[in-house]
Design an enzyme around this catalytic site. Structure first.
Site, short mmCIF file in Angstrom:
data_model
loop_
_atom_site.label_atom_id
_atom_site.label_comp_id
_atom_site.label_asym_id
_atom_site.label_seq_id
_atom_site.Cartn_x
_atom_site.Cartn_y
_atom_site.Cartn_z
N ALA A 10 -12.26 1.53 31.09
CA ALA A 10 -11.01 1.10 30.44
C ALA A 10 -11.22 0.68 28.98
CB ALA A 10 -10.39 -0.05 31.24
N ARG A 34 -18.61 -1.17 30.05
CA ARG A 34 -19.82 -1.88 29.60
C ARG A 34 -19.56 -2.68 28.34
NH1 ARG A 34 -23.36 3.37 29.20
NH2 ARG A 34 -21.31 3.94 28.39
N VAL A 59 -21.62 1.68 35.80
CA VAL A 59 -21.36 2.27 37.12
C VAL A 59 -22.63 2.83 37.77
CG1 VAL A 59 -18.90 2.79 36.72
CG2 VAL A 59 -20.63 4.52 36.17
N ASN A 85 -12.37 6.77 36.58
CA ASN A 85 -12.26 7.44 35.28
C ASN A 85 -13.57 7.43 34.49
OD1 ASN A 85 -10.80 8.21 32.62
ND2 ASN A 85 -11.62 6.15 32.18
N TYR A 151 -22.63 19.18 33.03
CA TYR A 151 -21.33 18.47 33.00
C TYR A 151 -20.37 19.15 33.97
CZ TYR A 151 -16.90 16.47 31.51
OH TYR A 151 -15.66 15.86 31.50
N LYS A 155 -18.50 17.67 37.38
CA LYS A 155 -17.05 17.65 37.61
C LYS A 155 -16.67 18.52 38.82
CE LYS A 155 -15.70 14.59 34.62
NZ LYS A 155 -15.02 13.34 35.03
N THR A 186 -10.35 11.95 22.50
CA THR A 186 -10.83 10.59 22.78
C THR A 186 -12.21 10.45 22.13
OG1 THR A 186 -12.00 11.27 24.78
CG2 THR A 186 -9.69 10.61 25.07
N PHE A 188 -14.73 11.08 23.78
CA PHE A 188 -15.52 11.98 24.63
C PHE A 188 -16.50 12.86 23.83
CE2 PHE A 188 -15.93 16.17 26.64
CZ PHE A 188 -16.34 15.84 27.92
P1 NDP Z 1 -14.20 8.12 26.37
O1 NDP Z 1 -15.57 8.35 25.87
O2 NDP Z 1 -13.15 7.78 25.38
O3 NDP Z 1 -14.20 7.03 27.53
C1 NDP Z 1 -15.20 7.00 28.51
C2 NDP Z 1 -15.10 5.70 29.28
O4 NDP Z 1 -16.07 5.72 30.33
C3 NDP Z 1 -15.38 4.48 28.41
O5 NDP Z 1 -14.45 3.47 28.70
C4 NDP Z 1 -16.78 4.06 28.82
O6 NDP Z 1 -16.90 2.64 28.76
C5 NDP Z 1 -16.82 4.51 30.29
N1 NDP Z 1 -18.19 4.74 30.72
C6 NDP Z 1 -19.05 5.70 30.28
N2 NDP Z 1 -20.26 5.54 30.84
C7 NDP Z 1 -20.18 4.44 31.64
C8 NDP Z 1 -21.10 3.75 32.45
N3 NDP Z 1 -22.37 4.16 32.58
N4 NDP Z 1 -20.68 2.64 33.12
C9 NDP Z 1 -19.42 2.21 32.99
N5 NDP Z 1 -18.48 2.83 32.24
C10 NDP Z 1 -18.87 3.93 31.55
O7 NDP Z 1 -13.79 9.47 27.14
P2 NDP Z 1 -12.47 9.91 27.95
O8 NDP Z 1 -11.46 8.86 27.98
O9 NDP Z 1 -12.11 11.24 27.44
O10 NDP Z 1 -13.13 10.12 29.38
C11 NDP Z 1 -12.63 9.55 30.57
C12 NDP Z 1 -12.80 10.52 31.72
O11 NDP Z 1 -12.02 11.69 31.46
C13 NDP Z 1 -14.24 11.00 31.93
O12 NDP Z 1 -14.49 11.04 33.32
C14 NDP Z 1 -14.23 12.41 31.35
O13 NDP Z 1 -15.19 13.23 31.94
C15 NDP Z 1 -12.81 12.84 31.70
N6 NDP Z 1 -12.26 13.95 30.94
C16 NDP Z 1 -12.14 13.89 29.57
C17 NDP Z 1 -11.60 14.96 28.87
C18 NDP Z 1 -11.51 14.98 27.39
O14 NDP Z 1 -11.31 16.08 26.81
N7 NDP Z 1 -11.59 13.86 26.70
C19 NDP Z 1 -11.11 16.14 29.59
C20 NDP Z 1 -11.29 16.10 31.01
C21 NDP Z 1 -11.82 15.03 31.65
P3 NDP Z 1 -18.18 1.85 28.18
O15 NDP Z 1 -18.88 2.77 27.22
O16 NDP Z 1 -17.60 0.63 27.56
O17 NDP Z 1 -18.99 1.55 29.40
C1 8X3 Z 2 -13.67 17.54 29.16
C2 8X3 Z 2 -13.03 18.82 28.74
O1 8X3 Z 2 -13.45 21.23 28.11
O2 8X3 Z 2 -14.98 19.58 27.22
O3 8X3 Z 2 -13.89 17.47 30.52
O4 8X3 Z 2 -15.08 20.19 29.52
S1 8X3 Z 2 -14.19 20.01 28.41
#
Ligand code: NDP
Ligand code: 8X3
Length: 250
Positions: A10, A34, A59, A85, A151, A155, A186, A188
């Protein structure tokens, strides 16, 4: 009575936007991640409209996950909604050139972390014979693309676990569903490219990518369906994207 949601990841992106949209809809929150400073700041803002509890854990740390759930204050113990998430991609290389540490991160966070959090929370839902789990998958869990290898595997595992959870929890009346986004802008890509901003920015150049709010609003739609409706699996793209690799850019 107000519902309570447990959201992993979050501190940023999709998880943060989901917390914000849930708060607007009166859902009490347990927000996890974290980065403590970010969680505190979010809790302060959202705490003006709903009850918010923060949980700081990685996690990957099984004991920390269980401890966080066990030590929830009484008013947060009845979790109605779990948003699995937390996750990221680490690296984008051909498998033969990949870094095994990146592979460990993706499997440990995206797959095993999701399992640990679910294992800690499912008994609460089973006991109450009610609950809703939403797993954040990806188009990468529906199609393998070049250099996506581990990756994508992580997924695909989320996709399998989403199905498995839905089957195994069916007799308890617990809803389980996944949302699988394409390109969402994001942090990401900054994580995937280890802070290389030029590479990260390129991912979203020349198209209107999805926003975290687009995903959060869709999640809100999923959790606000009537009791007899469960959205089991949802694929969501920006209009400019037709598949993992077919993207129309200006
Ligand atoms: P962000 O990098 O913006 O957010 C990732 C979140 O995951 C952060 O809040 C981070 O919190 C948390 N996180 C990462 N590693 C850990 C860990 N070891 N322990 C606890 N928390 C962790 O990316 P998104 O919001 O894009 O990603 C969220 C989800 O959406 C992911 O599962 C991603 O695979 C998925 N997704 C994203 C897409 C995209 O294009 N952005 C497309 C499809 C899926 P912190 O670092 O504070 O721990
Ligand atoms: C995140 C989207 O296309 O980088 O899951 O795999 S993609």
């Amino acid at each position: 009575m107000s519902k309570t949601a447990f959201i992993t990841g979050a501190t940023s992106g999709i998880g943060k936007a989901t917390a914000e949209v849930f708060a607007q809809n009166g859902i009490n929150l347990i927000i996890c991640g974290r980065r403590e400073d970010r969680l505190k700041e979010l809790a302060e803002t959202l705490g003006k409209s709903v009850a918010v509890h923060t949980c700081i854990f990685d996690v990957r740390d099984k004991e920390a996950v269980f401890k966080a759930v066990e030590s929830l204050p009484a008013e947060f113990k009845q979790i109605d909604i779990l948003i699995n998430n937390a996750g990221n991609a680490h690296g984008l290389e051909p498998l033969n050139e990949g870094n095994p540490d990146d592979w460990d991160s993706m499997i440990d966070i995206n797959v095993k972390g999701l399992l640990y959090v679910s294992k800690a929370i499912m008994p609460i839902m089973v006991e109450r014979k009610s609950g809703h789990i939403i797993n954040i998958g990806s188009v990468a869990g529906k199609e393998v693309y070049a250099n996506g290898n581990v990756y994508c595997a992580s997924k695909y595992a989320v996709d399998a676990l989403n199905q498995g959870m839905r089957i195994d929890l069916n007799e308890y009346g617990i809803k389980v569903g996944a949302i699988n986004p394409g390109l969402v802008e994001t942090e990401f890509s900054m994580v995937r490219f280890k802070g290389d901003k030029d590479k990260a920015d390129k991912v979203y150049q020349g198209l209107d990518a999805l926003t975290p709010l687009d995903i959060a609003e869709t999640i809100m739609f999923m959790v606000s369906r009537p009791p007899h409706v469960n959205i089991a699996d949802l694929l969501i793209f920006p209009t400019a994207q037709a598949s993992a690799t077919k993207v129309k850019r200006d």
